[in-house]
Design an enzyme around this catalytic site. Structure first.
Site, PDB file in Angstrom:
ATOM      1  N   ASP A  28       0.812  -1.219   0.000  1.00  0.00           N
ATOM      2  CA  ASP A  28       0.000   0.000   0.000  1.00  0.00           C
ATOM      3  C   ASP A  28       0.843   1.266   0.000  1.00  0.00           C
ATOM      4  O   ASP A  28       0.643   2.168   0.821  1.00  0.00           O
ATOM      5  CB  ASP A  28      -0.943   0.016   1.207  1.00  0.00           C
ATOM      6  CG  ASP A  28      -1.704  -1.282   1.372  1.00  0.00           C
ATOM      7  OD1 ASP A  28      -2.331  -1.722   0.390  1.00  0.00           O
ATOM      8  OD2 ASP A  28      -1.662  -1.866   2.476  1.00  0.00           O
ATOM      9  N   GLU A  54     -11.104   0.533  -3.001  1.00  0.00           N
ATOM     10  CA  GLU A  54     -10.460   0.841  -1.730  1.00  0.00           C
ATOM     11  C   GLU A  54      -9.230   1.698  -2.019  1.00  0.00           C
ATOM     12  O   GLU A  54      -8.983   2.087  -3.162  1.00  0.00           O
ATOM     13  CB  GLU A  54     -10.055  -0.446  -1.003  1.00  0.00           C
ATOM     14  CG  GLU A  54      -9.119  -1.334  -1.806  1.00  0.00           C
ATOM     15  CD  GLU A  54      -8.756  -2.617  -1.088  1.00  0.00           C
ATOM     16  OE1 GLU A  54      -8.921  -2.678   0.137  1.00  0.00           O
ATOM     17  OE2 GLU A  54      -8.273  -3.561  -1.758  1.00  0.00           O
TER      18      GLU A  54
END
Length: 497
Positions: free
Chosen positions: A14, A178
């Site tokens: 991420d 997301e």
């Protein structure tokens, strides 16, 4: 000069990246591992070095024990008026922020922006004297996903929010959306985000004239005919005011979520990433030109001579550290800490680091000061399943053993007959080989003897496998002092740029 992907062959899940002047800074997920939220620095988006962490320990109840997969998820980093802000979601506690005027120095204690369970992936944007934060929802806590929401705070991110507004429902066209990242350009608010899941998804961009929507969407990067599955969550980066790049991860199973760099073209108001043709979504590149004409000696070196006064940044533990776990005394001295279980699966005092290459060997040497029966030290390849080699004291004598186990799987299994070992030092070795995507195989050597069994590493909870060292006991007493930890890439083709 050309680079090859991935630019980081290591588990920095991420990633979010910003440019401040001539410097680029990256943050990434750390989950339950501490110190938490790594801060990396680059001059060219290709070569990186680990320079800091945002926090030393997780300041919530229960993290003195191992909580696999919990902790710090998908942070974002932004710079405004001389301050760096890092927004960090904890899936069971809420969204928090830390700040600093020096990313190489101390970050402020975490303070809450939105408390509650199920919030993830926050990213701020400042506009018209206000600050807005976009975020997503974790289905495991919130009971749903595929939606994005926005809450407002003050410009200094001091004011806590108590409500939010949903701005996008992706169930129909962007399932599992997301990891949103905010940007404003050309009168539009943009949100870039991954959809479709970690292993088989794609990247989209949303845009609207109003921060609360409605948003239109466009696919900007997809796997296509490439080998880069996902491609998943990342950051759109303004390289120099005119050129752009996209940094994202690819899930490689036991190897973790490795970092790729894509070129970006703005076409008809959309940021198309990778190799593009016209106005359709791009595909990931295998190589490209450095975005910045600058070459450095920055590297993510896994070697450690344990010759400093403090523990290197490359080491993390799966729970908050105890003061008595270790010291730096002519090496890394690990004290044999009492631990009630035979299994390593939930043991907090594992000192671990990321898998750095596809093909590699590891050699680590330690001095044995095992005193009491039950004192033990070893070297582990850790994931949801794991294997390790160790020296354990029994009946007043040291023995070599090799074991395997799994998280939540009960007692670890000894795989071969214990061998007496009377030397004061032991060298643990491992050789690892890449067989196919996601598959890491390895074999152990210890005490001068090879163990012929082939193991397959497995991923952890939201992480890749990790390699590490430890000491434990049934009662306080002994210790093991590690003199070095050497990792050699055995295939230069896959070495980090």
């Amino acid at each position: 000069m050309k680079y090859t992907n991935p630019v980081i062959q290591a588990d920095y899940s991420d990633p979010d990246v910003i440019r401040v002047g001539d410097d680029f800074f990256m943050v990434a997920s750390s989950f339950n591992h501490v110190p938490g939220v790594p801060v990396l620095h680059s001059k060219n988006l290709v070569q990186w070095r680990l320079v800091n962490y945002v926090f030393d320990e997780i300041p919530f109840a229960g993290y003195d024990k191992v909580k696999h997969g919990n902790g710090a998820w998908a942070p974002s980093i932004r710079y405004r008026d001389g301050r760096y802000y890092c927004l960090i979601p904890f899936p069971d506690e809420g969204i928090f922020v830390s700040e600093t005027d020096d990313p190489f120095g101390e970050w402020s204690p975490l303070r809450p922006l939105l408390t509650g369970s199920g919030y993830e992936d926050p990213c701020p944007i400042w506009d018209n004297g206000r600050c807005y934060v976009v975020f997503a929802f974790a289905k495991s806590r919130a009971g749903f996903n595929s939606e994005l929401a926005v809450f407002e705070t003050d410009e200094l991110l001091q004011r806590r929010a108590y409500s939010y507004k949903k701005v996008f429902d992706g169930h129909a066209v962007c399932p599992k959306i997301e990891g949103p990242k905010f940007l404003k350009r050309g009168g539009y608010y943009y949100i870039t985000a991954p959809c479709g899941g970690v292993t088989s998804g794609w990247q989209v961009a949303l845009r609207s004239r109003d921060i609360y929507g409605p948003y239109e969407s466009k696919v900007i990067l997809a796997q296509g005919d490439s080998d880069v599955n996902g491609p998943h969550q990342g950051a759109l980066v303004d390289v120099d005011g005119a050129n752009w790049a996209f940094v994202h991860f690819q899930d490689m199973g036991a190897y973790g979520r490795v970092v790729h760099l894509q070129p970006v073209r703005w076409v008809a108001g959309w940021p198309l990433c990778g190799v593009t043709d016209g106005e359709i979504a791009g595909e990931p590149v295998t190589e490209g030109e450095y975005p910045v004409d600058c070459v450095t000696d920055f590297t993510l070196d896994p070697d450690d001579g344990f010759d400093g006064e403090s523990l290197s940044l490359k080491w993390q533990t799966p729970a908050n550290k105890g003061l008595d776990w270790y010291s730096m005394r002519r090496g890394l001295r690990l004290n044999c800490i009492p631990y009630e279980s035979n299994s390593l699966g939930d043991m907090p005092n594992l000192f671990m680091q990321k898998i750095p290459y596809l093909n590699f060997t590891v050699k680590t040497k330690c001095r044995l000061d095992l005193i009491n029966d039950g004192d033990e030290t070893g070297f582990v390849m850790f994931g949801k399943s794991y294997a390790y080699i160790c020296v354990v004291r029994k009946n007043g004598r040291n023995y070599l053993e090799i074991r395997k186990g799994s998280v939540g799987g009960g007692a670890d299994e000894t795989l071969c007959q214990s061998q007496p070992y009377d030397e004061p030092y032991v060298t643990f070795q491992l050789s690892a080989r890449y067989e196919e995507r996601n598959k890491l195989t390895y074999r152990f050597t210890f005490g001068g003897s090879a163990f012929t069994h082939k193991f397959y590493a497995s991923r952890g909870a939201w992480t890749g496998a990790k390699m590490g060292i430890y000491a434990r006991s049934e009662t306080f007493g002994g210790s093991a002092t590690f003199k070095f930890f050497r990792v050699t890439c055995t295939d230069g083709k896959y070495k980090n740029n």
